[in-house]
Design a protein around this motif. Structure first.
Motif, PDB file in Angstrom:
ATOM      1  N   LEU A 168      25.027  38.049  41.814  1.00 23.14           N
ATOM      2  CA  LEU A 168      24.777  36.614  41.663  1.00 23.14           C
ATOM      3  C   LEU A 168      26.055  35.801  41.865  1.00 23.14           C
ATOM      4  O   LEU A 168      26.001  34.679  42.374  1.00 23.14           O
ATOM      5  CB  LEU A 168      24.208  36.337  40.268  1.00 23.14           C
ATOM      6  CG  LEU A 168      22.774  36.843  40.006  1.00 23.14           C
ATOM      7  CD1 LEU A 168      22.399  36.632  38.541  1.00 23.14           C
ATOM      8  CD2 LEU A 168      21.779  36.111  40.906  1.00 23.14           C
ATOM      9  N   THR A 169      27.205  36.355  41.443  1.00 19.32           N
ATOM     10  CA  THR A 169      28.461  35.594  41.529  1.00 19.32           C
ATOM     11  C   THR A 169      29.270  35.925  42.778  1.00 19.32           C
ATOM     12  O   THR A 169      30.171  35.186  43.151  1.00 19.32           O
ATOM     13  CB  THR A 169      29.326  35.890  40.302  1.00 19.32           C
ATOM     14  OG1 THR A 169      29.616  37.293  40.261  1.00 19.32           O
ATOM     15  CG2 THR A 169      28.604  35.492  39.024  1.00 19.32           C
ATOM     16  N   GLY A 170      28.959  37.055  43.390  1.00 19.13           N
ATOM     17  CA  GLY A 170      29.736  37.482  44.551  1.00 19.13           C
ATOM     18  C   GLY A 170      31.130  37.936  44.189  1.00 19.13           C
ATOM     19  O   GLY A 170      32.019  37.993  45.040  1.00 19.13           O
ATOM     20  N   GLN A 171      31.349  38.300  42.929  1.00 20.69           N
ATOM     21  CA  GLN A 171      32.662  38.739  42.461  1.00 20.69           C
ATOM     22  C   GLN A 171      32.543  40.076  41.739  1.00 20.69           C
ATOM     23  O   GLN A 171      31.510  40.390  41.153  1.00 20.69           O
ATOM     24  CB  GLN A 171      33.267  37.699  41.506  1.00 20.69           C
ATOM     25  CG  GLN A 171      33.604  36.369  42.199  1.00 20.69           C
ATOM     26  CD  GLN A 171      34.124  35.373  41.197  1.00 20.69           C
ATOM     27  OE1 GLN A 171      33.384  34.965  40.306  1.00 20.69           O
ATOM     28  NE2 GLN A 171      35.380  35.004  41.331  1.00 20.69           N
ATOM     29  N   LYS A 172      33.622  40.844  41.809  1.00 17.29           N
ATOM     30  CA  LYS A 172      33.681  42.146  41.136  1.00 17.29           C
ATOM     31  C   LYS A 172      34.213  41.989  39.704  1.00 17.29           C
ATOM     32  O   LYS A 172      35.124  41.201  39.468  1.00 17.29           O
ATOM     33  CB  LYS A 172      34.587  43.124  41.897  1.00 17.29           C
ATOM     34  CG  LYS A 172      34.013  43.633  43.198  1.00 17.29           C
ATOM     35  CD  LYS A 172      32.903  44.633  42.894  1.00 17.29           C
ATOM     36  CE  LYS A 172      32.366  45.268  44.169  1.00 17.29           C
ATOM     37  NZ  LYS A 172      31.239  46.168  43.878  1.00 17.29           N
ATOM     38  N   ILE A 173      33.650  42.771  38.796  1.00 16.05           N
ATOM     39  CA  ILE A 173      34.129  42.777  37.409  1.00 16.05           C
ATOM     40  C   ILE A 173      35.164  43.889  37.272  1.00 16.05           C
ATOM     41  O   ILE A 173      34.904  45.035  37.642  1.00 16.05           O
ATOM     42  CB  ILE A 173      32.963  43.017  36.433  1.00 16.05           C
ATOM     43  CG1 ILE A 173      31.872  41.963  36.606  1.00 16.05           C
ATOM     44  CG2 ILE A 173      33.453  43.002  34.983  1.00 16.05           C
ATOM     45  CD1 ILE A 173      30.617  42.209  35.772  1.00 16.05           C
ATOM     46  N   SER A 174      36.316  43.567  36.720  1.00 19.57           N
ATOM     47  CA  SER A 174      37.387  44.566  36.582  1.00 19.57           C
ATOM     48  C   SER A 174      36.971  45.636  35.576  1.00 19.57           C
ATOM     49  O   SER A 174      36.113  45.410  34.711  1.00 19.57           O
ATOM     50  CB  SER A 174      38.692  43.911  36.131  1.00 19.57           C
ATOM     51  OG  SER A 174      38.547  43.410  34.815  1.00 19.57           O
ATOM     52  N   ALA A 195      34.888  46.261  28.040  1.00 17.20           N
ATOM     53  CA  ALA A 195      34.629  45.306  26.969  1.00 17.20           C
ATOM     54  C   ALA A 195      33.154  44.944  26.906  1.00 17.20           C
ATOM     55  O   ALA A 195      32.562  44.827  25.823  1.00 17.20           O
ATOM     56  CB  ALA A 195      35.476  44.050  27.181  1.00 17.20           C
ATOM     57  N   LEU A 196      32.528  44.776  28.086  1.00 16.04           N
ATOM     58  CA  LEU A 196      31.100  44.427  28.118  1.00 16.04           C
ATOM     59  C   LEU A 196      30.236  45.553  27.580  1.00 16.04           C
ATOM     60  O   LEU A 196      29.242  45.312  26.893  1.00 16.04           O
ATOM     61  CB  LEU A 196      30.684  44.068  29.549  1.00 16.04           C
ATOM     62  CG  LEU A 196      31.123  42.674  30.023  1.00 16.04           C
ATOM     63  CD1 LEU A 196      30.875  42.513  31.509  1.00 16.04           C
ATOM     64  CD2 LEU A 196      30.396  41.596  29.239  1.00 16.04           C
ATOM     65  N   TYR A 197      30.583  46.792  27.921  1.00 15.18           N
ATOM     66  CA  TYR A 197      29.791  47.917  27.412  1.00 15.18           C
ATOM     67  C   TYR A 197      29.720  47.877  25.889  1.00 15.18           C
ATOM     68  O   TYR A 197      28.647  48.039  25.286  1.00 15.18           O
ATOM     69  CB  TYR A 197      30.404  49.239  27.859  1.00 15.18           C
ATOM     70  CG  TYR A 197      29.908  49.746  29.194  1.00 15.18           C
ATOM     71  CD1 TYR A 197      30.806  49.961  30.249  1.00 15.18           C
ATOM     72  CD2 TYR A 197      28.573  50.019  29.396  1.00 15.18           C
ATOM     73  CE1 TYR A 197      30.363  50.432  31.478  1.00 15.18           C
ATOM     74  CE2 TYR A 197      28.117  50.479  30.624  1.00 15.18           C
ATOM     75  CZ  TYR A 197      29.017  50.698  31.672  1.00 15.18           C
ATOM     76  OH  TYR A 197      28.567  51.164  32.870  1.00 15.18           O
ATOM     77  N   SER A 239      44.163  42.008  31.868  1.00 18.78           N
ATOM     78  CA  SER A 239      44.967  41.707  33.057  1.00 18.78           C
ATOM     79  C   SER A 239      44.026  41.203  34.133  1.00 18.78           C
ATOM     80  O   SER A 239      43.149  41.926  34.595  1.00 18.78           O
ATOM     81  CB  SER A 239      45.692  42.971  33.533  1.00 18.78           C
ATOM     82  OG  SER A 239      46.525  43.450  32.518  1.00 18.78           O
ATOM     83  N   ILE A 240      44.158  39.923  34.548  1.00 19.16           N
ATOM     84  CA  ILE A 240      43.241  39.328  35.510  1.00 19.16           C
ATOM     85  C   ILE A 240      43.694  39.662  36.931  1.00 19.16           C
ATOM     86  O   ILE A 240      44.825  39.454  37.313  1.00 19.16           O
ATOM     87  CB  ILE A 240      43.172  37.797  35.334  1.00 19.16           C
ATOM     88  CG1 ILE A 240      42.875  37.456  33.887  1.00 19.16           C
ATOM     89  CG2 ILE A 240      42.164  37.176  36.276  1.00 19.16           C
ATOM     90  CD1 ILE A 240      41.550  37.989  33.405  1.00 19.16           C
ATOM     91  N   VAL A 241      42.758  40.205  37.704  1.00 22.63           N
ATOM     92  CA  VAL A 241      43.030  40.523  39.096  1.00 22.63           C
ATOM     93  C   VAL A 241      42.541  39.366  39.945  1.00 22.63           C
ATOM     94  O   VAL A 241      41.423  38.874  39.762  1.00 22.63           O
ATOM     95  CB  VAL A 241      42.309  41.824  39.509  1.00 22.63           C
ATOM     96  CG1 VAL A 241      42.578  42.162  40.958  1.00 22.63           C
ATOM     97  CG2 VAL A 241      42.733  42.957  38.600  1.00 22.63           C
ATOM     98  N   ASN A 242      43.352  38.890  40.855  1.00 22.20           N
ATOM     99  CA  ASN A 242      42.975  37.769  41.712  1.00 22.20           C
ATOM    100  C   ASN A 242      41.660  38.047  42.421  1.00 22.20           C
ATOM    101  O   ASN A 242      41.413  39.156  42.900  1.00 22.20           O
ATOM    102  CB  ASN A 242      44.060  37.502  42.757  1.00 22.20           C
ATOM    103  CG  ASN A 242      45.313  36.931  42.105  1.00 22.20           C
ATOM    104  OD1 ASN A 242      45.219  36.348  41.027  1.00 22.20           O
ATOM    105  ND2 ASN A 242      46.455  37.114  42.751  1.00 22.20           N
ATOM    106  N   GLU A 243      40.837  36.996  42.482  1.00 20.35           N
ATOM    107  CA  GLU A 243      39.538  37.027  43.155  1.00 20.35           C
ATOM    108  C   GLU A 243      38.556  37.977  42.455  1.00 20.35           C
ATOM    109  O   GLU A 243      37.494  38.245  42.981  1.00 20.35           O
ATOM    110  CB  GLU A 243      39.684  37.430  44.631  1.00 20.35           C
ATOM    111  CG  GLU A 243      40.530  36.447  45.419  1.00 20.35           C
ATOM    112  CD  GLU A 243      40.663  36.846  46.877  1.00 20.35           C
ATOM    113  OE1 GLU A 243      41.270  36.099  47.618  1.00 20.35           O
ATOM    114  OE2 GLU A 243      40.119  37.905  47.258  1.00 20.35           O
ATOM    115  N   ASP A 244      38.901  38.461  41.309  1.00 22.28           N
ATOM    116  CA  ASP A 244      37.964  39.227  40.471  1.00 22.28           C
ATOM    117  C   ASP A 244      37.772  38.464  39.175  1.00 22.28           C
ATOM    118  O   ASP A 244      38.471  37.510  38.886  1.00 22.28           O
ATOM    119  CB  ASP A 244      38.516  40.631  40.138  1.00 22.28           C
ATOM    120  CG  ASP A 244      38.353  41.560  41.334  1.00 22.28           C
ATOM    121  OD1 ASP A 244      37.652  41.153  42.269  1.00 22.28           O
ATOM    122  OD2 ASP A 244      38.946  42.664  41.297  1.00 22.28           O
TER     123      ASP A 244
END
Length: 924
Positions: free
Chosen positions: A834-840, A846-848, A918-923
């Motif tokens: 839906l977002t067109g982005q990958k989850i790190s 954390a979501l699990y 740690s935020i990965v660019n474009e993710d």
């Protein structure tokens, strides 16, 4: 008729069966030769007996037939009557089958006869032909029968050769004829006396290499006893009429007498017999043994009359409790006469009913039947009945405990010594045993010993609750009492070295898996052991630890300990007693001190108390007078817990403090709130150099997940680790920072959680780093000052095991782990589309954890209704919340729940806010 002869033949032969060397005497061919019958005829009869369940059949070439009851008596219980191979038959042998010898088949071999059997074996295994044995006891106690058992034991264990004989001589026949006795014992040469026309061997020579049994040896006069001295001293004999030709014989000598040894025997004779064994009379045998004898005699009578016996409980009770002048022999005759009378009256019936009207009149005349006495159960005896089957019915609790031991050890061995693999099996076994002990045993039989044990176990568990701040389930008292009561009569100590090693491995596995529970169990049994005169075995520690684990034994609270110290005969005791009664709980311990007691003495008493009780949550000391500082100065530096000392103690003040302790207030709050109404002087003394080290766990969605993470970390620590693991509210830590009380009470080495509260100088480790393994090294660095190298290695191994993603999710939720992980994976995949982005990976971890807890909250209908996170651009967030809601719809549908907007915002925070990832660019 022929079938009866065949079954009797097989019963006798099976009693001496060697499973490792099967003889062809069990084949139809050899049996046919024995009875002069055709093989086909024998096979026909044996197959009929097999169908009836009396004979077991081994379908090999050749086919073997064994007597079923005789086999089970000698070896183990069988599940069927036909086997395709000997290996299949051997596979049914229990893993922990106790090795049996012929003595073990004696009734009472493990109880009243145990010592006698041990003495016999000592005599038999003694080098150079063993030691002579004198059996004593009343008439009918089984002396002659015991010597026959000894003979078969010697044959079975190669102590004598297969062709060795057992010869019995009743000395009463020669009591007044010593010359004839001499000739019969030692033999004579030609011309030794008138009529001695040729050489003659005596029974000493006939029994050479075997056993010579001299019964009623007390009938020998002094001269007769002296004739045995030469053999007893030198192992040689002389035939009558020769003096220069000694003959060496190796005969094992056994004597039996019913008389007092000091009144009828020469002291020189008794001195030459080192092993003297007294067999107990029937009245000294246990009630269970007497009952088993009655069962045995009834089974043998049934085999003679070929009818089913139905025996009333009254008959069994009277046979068991009425004195029998002739002991076992008399009891056997009474049973025979009773069955004979019943049979004569009902010979045409299929079932023979045996009631008190069939008992001999003389027995009824001296019977003392008590109407309130515990009666036996009615029994039925047919061709399949055995003593074991009747005894098992009589003592089901003891057998149940033994079977539980065996099944637990078998499961542990099968699992490769891995407790986690067999968790469900252990749970079921322990549940079934204690449910049986608590709910299925007969509580109407109020045994005085059981009542005493129950009261003492209750007192012990109360003491444990006070000392360790734990809560025992209400049934714990009865479960532990019933277990110890029944176990006290269980004799299950395997001789097999392999089994002993397995038990030790099982114990170590239990210690490693449940260290605190094992410590509680060990402490409980150490308190109970001396008072109840019980012997504690490793299986007791294992089983009770597993029971408490199953029970969910929990810590009562994080209450501080409290003591009252006052001068005078009973000042402290009086205040403590009143306060505890009004509070409804034993909050205070009391120390009454003489008026001249020094502060140092008071400090010593307090330190001694801290060594015997768990004061890790703090210690409140209430004193009647004296300087606060004076007492504390005598505390050793090793005392590393927060201590609050308050003087001018009164009963109202004690009650107020007790109430506040029960509210789980910290020491500072206890002092402040108690002081408001009572105005005493107070001071809290925090350890400066020796604070307890603590590791905090937190979760920004609430304390529940933080507590569960804390439990996982505690399981990973060594048993006696001084490190405390404390769950803490995220918002409180975030707002209060280092001002929060916990940082005064403890030296906080770090924080583990799902979000970083950003506290200066306190390192943080995310739960995701622990799960992925990246944070393990950091955590070990934090703990190095608290753990030695060996403990650090143990911690590392347990941490890896306990913090797999599956293990964490399994610990924080009651849901099916595999299912919930699959649902969350689908949710994340849809969200990425839906977002067109990958989850790190970090955010996925954390979501699990977060979403698994969220699903459980929604199912329980306790969602987080109010969002307390960061304020951000609502318009930007609303667009993403719509996508999250759409992706989450798969979970809503599968679990029939609805996610509120507040919970959606927490998921948004995990995906978009910078909490600690740690935020990965474009993710994300």
């Amino acid at each position: 008729m022929i079938k009866e002869e065949l079954i009797n033949y097989l019963e006798n032969q099976t009693a001496f069966l060697d499973l490792d060397n099967i003889s062809e005497i069990f084949t139809s061919k050899i049996i046919g030769e024995q009875f002069n019958l055709k093989r086909n005829t024998v096979s026909h009869y044996l197959n009929q007996l097999n169908e009836q369940g009396s004979v077991i059949k081994i379908n090999t070439r050749p086919v073997y037939f064994f007597h079923k009851n005789a086999f089970e008596t000698q070896f183990y219980t069988l599940s069927k009557s036909i086997y395709h191979s000997l290996d299949e038959l051997k596979e049914e042998q229990p893993l922990f089958q106790k090795k049996k010898d012929i003595f073990s088949f004696l009734i009472g071999s493990d109880a009243s006869l145990a010592r006698s059997i041990e003495q016999l074996k000592t005599a038999l295994y003694y080098p150079e032909n063993g030691l002579p044995v004198l059996l004593t006891g009343e008439s009918g106690t089984g002396k002659s029968y015991m010597v026959k058992i000894v003979y078969h034991f010697c044959l079975a264990n190669d102590l004598i050769k297969e062709d060795a004989r057992m010869i019995t001589l009743n000395c009463a026949q020669y009591a007044n004829n010593p010359e004839l006795l001499t000739s019969h014992l030692f033999g004579h040469v030609k011309g030794a006396f008138t009529g001695a026309d040729e050489d003659h061997r005596g029974i000493f020579e006939e029994a050479n290499g075997g056993i010579l049994f001299l019964d009623e040896v007390h009938r020998l006069n002094a001269e007769g006893q002296e004739k045995l001295f030469t053999y007893l001293d030198q192992g040689i004999i002389y035939r009558m009429g020769e003096t220069n030709n000694p003959r060496k014989v190796n005969t094992r000598l056994f004597f039996a007498t019913t008389e007092d040894l000091n009144s009828v025997f020469l002291s020189t004779f008794i001195r030459r017999i080192p092993v003297q064994i007294e067999l107990p009379p029937l009245e000294q045998r246990t009630q269970n043994e007497r009952l088993e004898m009655i069962y045995d005699f009834l089974i043998k009578e049934r085999s003679k009359i070929k009818k089913v016996l139905l025996v009333s409980s009254q008959v069994l009770h009277l046979l068991k409790t009425t004195p029998h002048q002739g002991n076992i022999g008399k009891l056997k005759n009474v049973v025979k006469v009773t069955v004979a009378k019943a049979f004569s009256e009902q010979k045409d019936a299929n079932n023979i009913y045996i009631t008190i009207y069939h008992l001999p009149p003389d027995l009824l005349a001296k019977a003392a039947l008590k109407t309130n006495a515990a009666m036996e159960e009615n029994i039925k005896i047919d061709e399949t009945t055995s003593i074991e089957s009747l005894s098992t019915k009589k003592n089901p609790e003891e057998l149940r405990i033994i079977r539980t031991y065996e099944r637990l050890l078998a499961s542990f061995k099968k699992s490769g010594s891995n407790i986690t693999v067999i968790g469900e099996d252990i749970k079921n076994e322990v549940e079934n045993l204690f449910d049986f002990l608590i709910f299925e045993t007969d509580r109407e039989k109020k045994h005085e010993l059981l009542l005493f044990m129950t009261q003492y176990v209750r007192d012990t568990l109360k003491q444990m609750e006070t000392s360790y701040q734990i809560i025992f389930n209400g049934n714990s008292v009865y479960a532990v009492s019933y277990y110890l009561f029944q176990r006290s009569s269980v004799r299950w100590q395997p001789d097999d070295v392999e089994v002993q090693t397995l038990i030790k491995e099982f114990k170590q596995a239990v210690i490693q898996a449940y260290p605190m529970l094992f410590q509680y169990t060990e402490r409980m049994l150490s308190i109970i052991k001396p008072r109840l005169d019980i012997e504690v075995f490793d299986m007791d520690l294992i089983l009770l630890t597993l029971y408490f684990r199953q029970l969910g034994l929990s810590r009562e609270s994080n209450f501080a300990k409290a003591i009252i110290v006052a001068h005078g005969y009973a000042t402290a005791s009086s205040i403590a007693n009143v306060a505890n009664r009004l509070l409804g709980k034993n909050i205070f311990e009391s120390f009454d001190m003489p008026i001249d007691t020094t502060p140092q003495k008071i400090a010593e008493e307090i330190v001694d108390y801290t060594e015997k009780n768990d004061v890790s949550n703090g210690l409140v000391i209430l004193v009647d007078m004296g300087s606060l500082k004076a007492i504390y100065e005598y505390f050793p530096q090793q005392l590393s817990v927060p201590v609050m000392i308050m003087n001018n103690i009164t009963t109202p003040l004690a009650i107020a403090i007790g109430e506040n302790i029960q509210k789980n207030m910290n020491l500072s709050e206890v002092a402040v709130h108690s002081f408001e109404d009572n105005q005493p002087d107070w001071k809290i003394i925090y350890p400066q150099k020796n604070k307890n080290k603590a590791l905090l766990t937190t979760c920004f969605t609430g304390i529940g997940t933080a507590t569960k993470i804390s439990n996982l970390l505690e399981k990973s620590l060594p048993i006696n680790s001084p490190l405390k693991v404390l769950p803490y509210d995220y918002q409180t830590l975030h707002d209060q920072k280092e001002k929060e009380t916990v940082f005064s009470l403890y030296e906080v080495v770090g924080i583990v959680g799902t979000a970083n509260p950003m506290i200066r100088d306190i390192p943080y480790l995310s739960l995701e780093e622990l799960i992925s393994g990246e944070g393990t090294l950091h955590l070990r660095e934090w703990l190095m000052k608290s753990l030695d190298n060996e403990q650090a290695e143990q911690f590392n191994d347990r941490l890896i095991r306990n913090f797999s993603l599956e293990k964490v999710i399994d610990s924080v939720t009651i849901l099916d782990t595999d299912k919930v992980m699959a649902e969350i994976e689908l949710f994340m995949r849809i969200l990425e589309e839906l977002t067109g982005q990958k989850i790190s990976n970090e955010r996925k971890h954390a979501l699990y954890v977060h979403v698994s807890c969220l699903i459980e909250r929604l199912i329980r209908n306790v969602p987080i209704e109010i969002y307390s996170g960061n304020d951000i651009d609502e318009e930007c967030r609303e667009e993403q919340l719509v996508r999250i809601k759409e992706a989450f719809s798969v979970i809503e549908e599968d679990y029939s729940v609805k996610i509120p907007n507040s919970e959606l915002k927490y998921i948004y925070d995990i995906l978009f806010q910078k909490l600690d990832f740690s935020i990965v660019n474009e993710d994300f």
